[in-house]
Design a protein around this motif. Structure first.
Motif, PDB file in Angstrom:
ATOM      1  N   MET A  38      -1.808  -2.422 -17.367  1.00  0.00           N
ATOM      2  CA  MET A  38      -3.237  -2.105 -17.302  1.00  0.00           C
ATOM      3  C   MET A  38      -4.011  -2.919 -16.270  1.00  0.00           C
ATOM      4  O   MET A  38      -5.097  -2.539 -15.881  1.00  0.00           O
ATOM      5  CB  MET A  38      -3.886  -2.366 -18.664  1.00  0.00           C
ATOM      6  CG  MET A  38      -3.406  -1.440 -19.759  1.00  0.00           C
ATOM      7  SD  MET A  38      -4.233  -1.867 -21.330  1.00  0.00           S
ATOM      8  CE  MET A  38      -5.920  -1.384 -20.946  1.00  0.00           C
ATOM      9  N   GLN A  39      -3.498  -4.095 -15.894  1.00  0.00           N
ATOM     10  CA  GLN A  39      -4.281  -4.921 -14.967  1.00  0.00           C
ATOM     11  C   GLN A  39      -4.387  -4.218 -13.617  1.00  0.00           C
ATOM     12  O   GLN A  39      -3.417  -3.628 -13.137  1.00  0.00           O
ATOM     13  CB  GLN A  39      -3.606  -6.295 -14.800  1.00  0.00           C
ATOM     14  CG  GLN A  39      -4.496  -7.298 -14.054  1.00  0.00           C
ATOM     15  CD  GLN A  39      -3.782  -7.951 -12.903  1.00  0.00           C
ATOM     16  OE1 GLN A  39      -2.793  -7.425 -12.404  1.00  0.00           O
ATOM     17  NE2 GLN A  39      -4.273  -9.098 -12.482  1.00  0.00           N
ATOM     18  N   ASN A  40      -5.539  -4.277 -12.984  1.00  0.00           N
ATOM     19  CA  ASN A  40      -5.752  -3.464 -11.788  1.00  0.00           C
ATOM     20  C   ASN A  40      -4.765  -3.790 -10.653  1.00  0.00           C
ATOM     21  O   ASN A  40      -4.286  -2.889  -9.977  1.00  0.00           O
ATOM     22  CB  ASN A  40      -7.212  -3.529 -11.309  1.00  0.00           C
ATOM     23  CG  ASN A  40      -7.704  -4.947 -11.106  1.00  0.00           C
ATOM     24  OD1 ASN A  40      -6.929  -5.903 -11.198  1.00  0.00           O
ATOM     25  ND2 ASN A  40      -8.980  -5.103 -10.830  1.00  0.00           N
ATOM     26  N   PHE A  44      -2.065  -1.253  -9.115  1.00  0.00           N
ATOM     27  CA  PHE A  44      -2.041  -0.920  -7.695  1.00  0.00           C
ATOM     28  C   PHE A  44      -0.630  -1.073  -7.140  1.00  0.00           C
ATOM     29  O   PHE A  44      -0.156  -0.224  -6.376  1.00  0.00           O
ATOM     30  CB  PHE A  44      -3.015  -1.817  -6.920  1.00  0.00           C
ATOM     31  CG  PHE A  44      -3.071  -1.501  -5.460  1.00  0.00           C
ATOM     32  CD1 PHE A  44      -3.608  -0.301  -5.020  1.00  0.00           C
ATOM     33  CD2 PHE A  44      -2.574  -2.389  -4.519  1.00  0.00           C
ATOM     34  CE1 PHE A  44      -3.644   0.019  -3.665  1.00  0.00           C
ATOM     35  CE2 PHE A  44      -2.607  -2.079  -3.167  1.00  0.00           C
ATOM     36  CZ  PHE A  44      -3.143  -0.878  -2.732  1.00  0.00           C
ATOM     37  N   GLY A  48      -0.347   2.536  -6.563  1.00  0.00           N
ATOM     38  CA  GLY A  48      -1.184   2.780  -5.382  1.00  0.00           C
ATOM     39  C   GLY A  48      -2.644   3.037  -5.710  1.00  0.00           C
ATOM     40  O   GLY A  48      -3.461   3.218  -4.822  1.00  0.00           O
ATOM     41  N   ILE A  50      -6.111   1.860  -8.450  1.00  0.00           N
ATOM     42  CA  ILE A  50      -6.614   0.968  -9.504  1.00  0.00           C
ATOM     43  C   ILE A  50      -7.577   1.720 -10.426  1.00  0.00           C
ATOM     44  O   ILE A  50      -8.352   1.107 -11.148  1.00  0.00           O
ATOM     45  CB  ILE A  50      -7.332  -0.279  -8.939  1.00  0.00           C
ATOM     46  CG1 ILE A  50      -8.587   0.109  -8.133  1.00  0.00           C
ATOM     47  CG2 ILE A  50      -6.409  -1.137  -8.101  1.00  0.00           C
ATOM     48  CD1 ILE A  50      -9.563  -1.048  -7.952  1.00  0.00           C
ATOM     49  N   GLN A  51      -7.546   3.048 -10.360  1.00  0.00           N
ATOM     50  CA  GLN A  51      -8.453   3.799 -11.226  1.00  0.00           C
ATOM     51  C   GLN A  51      -8.136   3.536 -12.705  1.00  0.00           C
ATOM     52  O   GLN A  51      -7.048   3.118 -13.053  1.00  0.00           O
ATOM     53  CB  GLN A  51      -8.385   5.291 -10.887  1.00  0.00           C
ATOM     54  CG  GLN A  51      -8.823   5.576  -9.439  1.00  0.00           C
ATOM     55  CD  GLN A  51     -10.239   5.077  -9.137  1.00  0.00           C
ATOM     56  OE1 GLN A  51     -11.183   5.433  -9.807  1.00  0.00           O
ATOM     57  NE2 GLN A  51     -10.371   4.219  -8.120  1.00  0.00           N
ATOM     58  N   LYS A  52      -9.134   3.768 -13.563  1.00  0.00           N
ATOM     59  CA  LYS A  52      -9.053   3.381 -14.976  1.00  0.00           C
ATOM     60  C   LYS A  52      -7.987   4.190 -15.711  1.00  0.00           C
ATOM     61  O   LYS A  52      -8.066   5.422 -15.756  1.00  0.00           O
ATOM     62  CB  LYS A  52     -10.421   3.618 -15.630  1.00  0.00           C
ATOM     63  CG  LYS A  52     -10.563   3.040 -17.005  1.00  0.00           C
ATOM     64  CD  LYS A  52     -11.991   3.226 -17.506  1.00  0.00           C
ATOM     65  CE  LYS A  52     -12.150   2.703 -18.927  1.00  0.00           C
ATOM     66  NZ  LYS A  52     -13.463   3.114 -19.470  1.00  0.00           N
ATOM     67  N   ASP A  77      -5.208   8.552  -4.179  1.00  0.00           N
ATOM     68  CA  ASP A  77      -4.601   7.232  -3.959  1.00  0.00           C
ATOM     69  C   ASP A  77      -3.106   7.156  -4.250  1.00  0.00           C
ATOM     70  O   ASP A  77      -2.389   6.399  -3.608  1.00  0.00           O
ATOM     71  CB  ASP A  77      -5.284   6.175  -4.839  1.00  0.00           C
ATOM     72  CG  ASP A  77      -6.728   5.896  -4.449  1.00  0.00           C
ATOM     73  OD1 ASP A  77      -7.129   6.286  -3.336  1.00  0.00           O
ATOM     74  OD2 ASP A  77      -7.451   5.283  -5.260  1.00  0.00           O
ATOM     75  N   ARG A 196      -8.351 -11.866  -4.690  1.00  0.00           N
ATOM     76  CA  ARG A 196      -8.036 -11.929  -6.124  1.00  0.00           C
ATOM     77  C   ARG A 196      -7.128 -13.110  -6.452  1.00  0.00           C
ATOM     78  O   ARG A 196      -6.190 -13.411  -5.707  1.00  0.00           O
ATOM     79  CB  ARG A 196      -7.346 -10.642  -6.569  1.00  0.00           C
ATOM     80  CG  ARG A 196      -8.273  -9.440  -6.581  1.00  0.00           C
ATOM     81  CD  ARG A 196      -7.524  -8.191  -6.948  1.00  0.00           C
ATOM     82  NE  ARG A 196      -8.411  -7.076  -7.219  1.00  0.00           N
ATOM     83  CZ  ARG A 196      -8.344  -5.887  -6.604  1.00  0.00           C
ATOM     84  NH1 ARG A 196      -7.427  -5.682  -5.685  1.00  0.00           N
ATOM     85  NH2 ARG A 196      -9.188  -4.927  -6.918  1.00  0.00           N
ATOM     86  N   ASN A 258      -6.098  -3.956   2.714  1.00  0.00           N
ATOM     87  CA  ASN A 258      -5.392  -3.018   1.831  1.00  0.00           C
ATOM     88  C   ASN A 258      -4.806  -3.733   0.611  1.00  0.00           C
ATOM     89  O   ASN A 258      -3.695  -3.434   0.172  1.00  0.00           O
ATOM     90  CB  ASN A 258      -4.292  -2.296   2.614  1.00  0.00           C
ATOM     91  CG  ASN A 258      -3.888  -0.997   1.939  1.00  0.00           C
ATOM     92  OD1 ASN A 258      -4.592  -0.496   1.056  1.00  0.00           O
ATOM     93  ND2 ASN A 258      -2.742  -0.482   2.313  1.00  0.00           N
ATOM     94  N   GLY A 259      -5.534  -4.710   0.102  1.00  0.00           N
ATOM     95  CA  GLY A 259      -5.109  -5.455  -1.093  1.00  0.00           C
ATOM     96  C   GLY A 259      -4.408  -6.753  -0.771  1.00  0.00           C
ATOM     97  O   GLY A 259      -4.381  -7.671  -1.593  1.00  0.00           O
TER      98      GLY A 259
ATOM     99  N   PHE B 200     -12.310  -7.503 -18.784  1.00  0.00           N
ATOM    100  CA  PHE B 200     -11.016  -7.238 -18.156  1.00  0.00           C
ATOM    101  C   PHE B 200     -11.166  -6.268 -16.981  1.00  0.00           C
ATOM    102  O   PHE B 200     -11.834  -5.246 -17.106  1.00  0.00           O
ATOM    103  CB  PHE B 200     -10.082  -6.645 -19.224  1.00  0.00           C
ATOM    104  CG  PHE B 200      -8.691  -6.360 -18.745  1.00  0.00           C
ATOM    105  CD1 PHE B 200      -7.905  -7.372 -18.226  1.00  0.00           C
ATOM    106  CD2 PHE B 200      -8.158  -5.084 -18.841  1.00  0.00           C
ATOM    107  CE1 PHE B 200      -6.606  -7.110 -17.798  1.00  0.00           C
ATOM    108  CE2 PHE B 200      -6.863  -4.816 -18.428  1.00  0.00           C
ATOM    109  CZ  PHE B 200      -6.087  -5.830 -17.906  1.00  0.00           C
ATOM    110  N   ASN B 201     -10.558  -6.594 -15.854  1.00  0.00           N
ATOM    111  CA  ASN B 201     -10.558  -5.724 -14.671  1.00  0.00           C
ATOM    112  C   ASN B 201     -11.948  -5.510 -14.078  1.00  0.00           C
ATOM    113  O   ASN B 201     -12.133  -4.566 -13.304  1.00  0.00           O
ATOM    114  CB  ASN B 201      -9.958  -4.343 -14.988  1.00  0.00           C
ATOM    115  CG  ASN B 201      -8.439  -4.363 -14.941  1.00  0.00           C
ATOM    116  OD1 ASN B 201      -7.826  -5.311 -14.449  1.00  0.00           O
ATOM    117  ND2 ASN B 201      -7.819  -3.323 -15.468  1.00  0.00           N
ATOM    118  N   THR B 231     -10.191   0.454   1.084  1.00  0.00           N
ATOM    119  CA  THR B 231      -8.809   0.518   0.612  1.00  0.00           C
ATOM    120  C   THR B 231      -8.782   0.911  -0.867  1.00  0.00           C
ATOM    121  O   THR B 231      -9.677   0.505  -1.616  1.00  0.00           O
ATOM    122  CB  THR B 231      -8.099  -0.853   0.775  1.00  0.00           C
ATOM    123  OG1 THR B 231      -6.969  -0.912  -0.125  1.00  0.00           O
ATOM    124  CG2 THR B 231      -9.012  -2.017   0.407  1.00  0.00           C
ATOM    125  N   ALA B 233      -7.038  -0.372  -2.950  1.00  0.00           N
ATOM    126  CA  ALA B 233      -6.810  -1.618  -3.687  1.00  0.00           C
ATOM    127  C   ALA B 233      -8.115  -2.191  -4.237  1.00  0.00           C
ATOM    128  O   ALA B 233      -8.103  -2.978  -5.183  1.00  0.00           O
ATOM    129  CB  ALA B 233      -6.140  -2.655  -2.792  1.00  0.00           C
TER     130      ALA B 233
END
Lengths: 400, 400
Positions: A38-40, A44, A48, A50-52, A77, A196, A258-259, B200-201, B231, B233
């Protein structure tokens, strides 16, 4: 719309499949039957996007990517198939039908808050979970060639920012003014906006500028130099202190593309460097150059740390190395990737044989309380016979 | 050294004591005997420092502030007495000696990761904990006059950034370029560097610039307009899209001063505003002005939401209100303070009588997919007979 932007390289289906297979292999070896991610950042890495939503990886199945919001964005994505859901509890039925909720589950217990975890367990009607994060961190430690390309593009932003730094750093200019101008420079070159750091209470700036004594203030943060900041509410980063003659300015900047995060530090000085900083500067430079040749596949990170530490002891700089007093930290390098605190950690405490494709920031730094700090930081990729630099930015101190 | 900076107003001993008494009263009413507080923002609220440590508040005792690192910095930041510790497990002995580890404990279970929680329980040898965060959020909802002063200083940065925006927004300039220049402007005026969102997130940018279609992209984020970003990400914020004739540019900027966050949005347009945006602009402005007079102590947040919603329905703009399609959110305002998602939430779903000193961002926004978005956001302080603006920045659209 995203395609028009052309600002990043989308991850391929094969790359994603390889990562998921990698995790499955590790899970099988540890007796974990399925993982709920679940962590973004982990989302990712494995999808690819990070949508919920939630990603469920069972050792003997295709991955199931459930997306609640936004479906539109997630479809742009990720190369994976998407199972739309209205809310998280909708996943139970699918998982039961597929017979997945059996045996030992894994969740990211290092970052998942207690209430989110309790809710998930109740939704799934499953109680047996272990922490799957150590496996994910281990997997993410070794970068693919696609990831190394992203890191190099992130590093290109860093190189540009250091070039600009030589133009804006002058005697009398404040740390925060330099900070503002350099963050803007990076952003205009496509910096993703923020960096991050994994874990509870972990926060960081894109940049820290240390003009002297501010580099000597100890901090809660697990870094050799954190700075003073402009408020105790943040308690790190650049301040209103200004650049002084002969005192080195450290610019510690994190690229983000790009992350992928890079993290390097360079030195600037107005006038002639004061005597106290000359030897530590030479030692820092020597250490970076020595390690670039000594480090390689098969070397233990502890050997690398101890080699550096011997050199520092011999130079009589032990007390100032990687902080001073309560501010001293026990590492000289840290892994980098989608988060700034990845594996490997370069320290005396954790044995870790270097492997091809590992990436780490290496930062010999010296702190002289009430006077200033000096040091260099570069990012290395572990190769068969050497360490390869991520950026091509020169490491010498720049006179301004 | 910090005193020399003079960049923030330190919190007083009396202010801290009042906050701690407030929590004790709420804990007593809920049958919570002691609370262990670790999240940096809550630590800052109750102590004035975010240095690494734990704060233990028992209903019938003086607060115990244990600090591991940095003692030097913590002593500069907090008016409370400090108990130095080498590591977290050292606290058990003191707590046992004082007879605190009895009855029901409270921890911040909405943000505390499972592994941190399990470790704490094991260190303390105490199993009975409930979530104390709802009480902390309730307490932090009503701001003191000291806090309102901090918010106004945060708002002054916002006003300055909007003035600068009128100088940098021009047809053909990219969102990210505007973003970079405005973030730099705010930082040079003392912006703390980043903003905080609880949970969270939860992540956010200091600024989002939406030049048109990018405002219509739905997102995982619980906001009406999130943007495209550069991006997947990050998947929010400014992009490389550029300002077009007649399409409104929304600048959504968060001030940050001494921990306190403000959050406002303004409109800019190159040339004549296209017809489709004219009515929603007038309605957004009318709503902000109407609510400023209607809102006050004693009004229910749901009344406020429904009043706005009726106006929007009458104008035939329901479908575009606070997002479009899957991007639509159910609130029109959110509390603000040390975090950007505080109480109260202004929505139809949560009944909440407004009290003196509550602060919230109020943001009527309209989204037209594939065309653009338009809206205004201002921060309000709840007063006896009205809502008071946090900033004095005008809300009219600015021609550039």
């Amino acid at each position: 719309m995203l395609q028009q932007v052309g600002a990043f390289d989308p991850v391929s289906k094969e790359e994603i499949a390889g990562r998921i297979e990698g995790l499955k292999t590790m899970m099988a070896a540890q007796g974990i039957d399925f993982a709920v991610i679940m962590q973004n950042v982990d989302m990712f890495y494995f999808t690819g996007t990070i949508q919920k939503g939630l990603l469920v990886i069972a050792v003997d199945r295709e991955p199931l990517l459930f997306i609640e919001k936004s479906l539109t964005r997630a479809r742009l994505d990720t190369p994976l198939d998407i199972i739309p859901i209205d809310r998280d509890r909708d996943i139970r039925k699918t998982l039961e039908e597929k017979g997945i909720l059996r045996g030992t589950g894994g969740m990211e217990l290092d970052v998942l808050p207690v209430r989110v975890y309790e809710r998930l367990k109740s939704i799934l009607g499953h109680e047996s979970f272990v922490d799957v994060s150590p496996l994910i961190k281990e997997l993410r430690m070794v970068k693919s060639s696609y990831e190394l390309m992203q890191l190099k593009k992130s590093g290109a932003i860093v190189s540009r920012v250091f070039k600009r730094a030589a133009e804006v750093i002058r005697e009398g200019v404040s740390e925060i003014e330099i900070d503002a101008l350099l963050v803007a420079e990076g952003r205009m070159r496509g910096h993703q906006g923020f960096l991050r750091m994994r874990g509870f209470n972990q926060e960081m700036m894109n940049i820290c500028v240390f003009s002297g004594r501010t580099g000597g203030m100890p901090s809660y943060a697990d870094v050799p130099i954190a700075g003073v900041g402009v408020t105790p509410a943040i308690a790190q980063g650049s301040s209103f202190f200004t650049v002084e003659q002969g005192v080195p300015v450290i610019v510690d900047y994190g690229g983000g593309y790009n992350g992928y995060i890079t993290d390097e530090s360079r030195l600037f000085v107005a006038g002639a460097l004061k005597d106290i900083f000359r030897k530590p500067y030479e030692i820092a430079k020597e250490i970076v150059e020595d390690v670039a040749g000594f480090g390689r596949v098969g070397i233990n990170a502890t050997e690398l740390f101890l080699r550096v530490y011997q050199r520092v002891k011999k130079a009589g700089l032990k007390e100032h190395f990687m902080g001073h007093g309560e501010g001293q930290v026990s590492f000289i390098g840290h892994g980098l990737g989608l988060e700034i605190n990845e594996l490997p950690v370069i320290t005396a405490r954790h044995s870790r044989i270097l492997e091809e494709g590992m990436v780490f920031a290496f930062e010999p730094k010296f702190v002289f309380p009430d006077v200033g700090a000096i040091g260099i930081e570069v990012d290395f990729i572990v190769r068969k016979n050497r360490l390869e630099r991520v950026t091509d930015s020169p490491i010498d101190i720049v006179s301004v």
